[in-house]
Design an enzyme around this catalytic site. Sequence first.
Site, short mmCIF file in Angstrom:
data_model
loop_
_atom_site.label_atom_id
_atom_site.label_comp_id
_atom_site.label_asym_id
_atom_site.label_seq_id
_atom_site.Cartn_x
_atom_site.Cartn_y
_atom_site.Cartn_z
N ARG A 25 74.79 -100.43 -40.86
CA ARG A 25 73.90 -101.18 -39.96
C ARG A 25 74.01 -102.69 -40.21
O ARG A 25 73.98 -103.49 -39.28
CB ARG A 25 72.45 -100.71 -40.13
CG ARG A 25 71.51 -101.35 -39.11
CD ARG A 25 70.13 -100.72 -39.12
NE ARG A 25 69.43 -100.97 -40.37
CZ ARG A 25 68.25 -100.43 -40.69
NH1 ARG A 25 67.65 -99.61 -39.87
NH2 ARG A 25 67.67 -100.71 -41.84
N LYS A 37 69.25 -106.12 -37.07
CA LYS A 37 68.24 -106.42 -38.09
C LYS A 37 68.46 -107.86 -38.54
O LYS A 37 69.12 -108.12 -39.54
CB LYS A 37 68.34 -105.42 -39.25
CG LYS A 37 67.10 -105.40 -40.12
CD LYS A 37 67.03 -104.17 -40.97
CE LYS A 37 65.95 -104.26 -42.02
NZ LYS A 37 64.59 -104.44 -41.50
N GLU A 60 57.87 -99.48 -31.51
CA GLU A 60 57.80 -99.24 -32.95
C GLU A 60 56.71 -100.15 -33.50
O GLU A 60 56.09 -100.89 -32.74
CB GLU A 60 59.15 -99.57 -33.60
CG GLU A 60 59.59 -101.01 -33.34
CD GLU A 60 60.99 -101.33 -33.88
OE1 GLU A 60 61.42 -100.66 -34.83
OE2 GLU A 60 61.61 -102.26 -33.35
#
Length: 286
Positions: free
Chosen positions: A52, A151, A184
């Site tokens: 990721r 991220k 989220e």
Amino acid sequence: MDLLIWIDGNLVPKQDAKISVYDHGLLYGDGVFEGIRAYSGRVFEKKAHIQRLYDSARAIRLTIPYAQEELSQALDETLAANKMRDAYIRLVVTRGTGYLGISPVNCARPTVFIIADTIQMYPEEMYRHGMAIITASTIRNHPNSLSPKIKSLNYLNNILAKWEAVDAGVPEAVMLNHLGYVCECTGDNIFIVKGGDLITPAEEAGILVGVTRQVVINLAQAADIPVRQINLTRYDLYTADECFLTGTGAEIIAVTSIDKRPIGPGKVGPLTRQLAEAFHRKVREG
Ligand code: PMP
């Protein structure tokens, strides 16, 4: 003993671990990171976190100056140097030192650092009895603006939502997307249980695709619990039988009320308990 921080290939004492005020990670939030846990001396889901990180970096045209294998070893090295078996690890890659002005082209080399420390996201009491959350009015980033899949060091969006939680006297807030569907929370993914199904927003809702989220989906499927990844509205949250959040820092934590509506009987639900137990078994067994 002072913590040793891995920074650009060297392990240095915490008080000497410094980066330039010209680093674009600081000036513009131009960088990517991972929050990772180690349990019993092993980095949990290391491959998924490294993958990721590299995907986030590619998405922002940031070339990490190490091979995946080198960073993977650096994680182990940092843990070992600090003699840590259980840790919360922060792996950060910034655009590096440049000039004032946002252009990334003058940043010669990305800054990479790794901190192995500890974290307690929520009070112990909430892990036993669940917690209350609210819905924030601040929506998640539009996927065509800054994809929530990246991220990045730009957490302002989530921080503004977190302020709303703080103001409401609760530890977390649900963020919706630009269409009004549930995404989220500010630092965790969200799941509900309804009629025996485990349901979580799909990637397309515009979420950070959590590593813990995937682990929980796999555990549920292994236990023959049907899993659905669909659009959810606030109505679906309010009328759920159970609700819980997942994240590397948070692990699994039950939500027992949302916007003052109790979820189910307002207690930690049986499926939440079952999955939390399976999760804790998995992290210990590797
Ligand atoms: N969503 C957001 C916005 C997060 O910051 C995090 C924590 N990294 C998560 C979800 C959970 O992801 P993971 O399980 O990979 O930690």
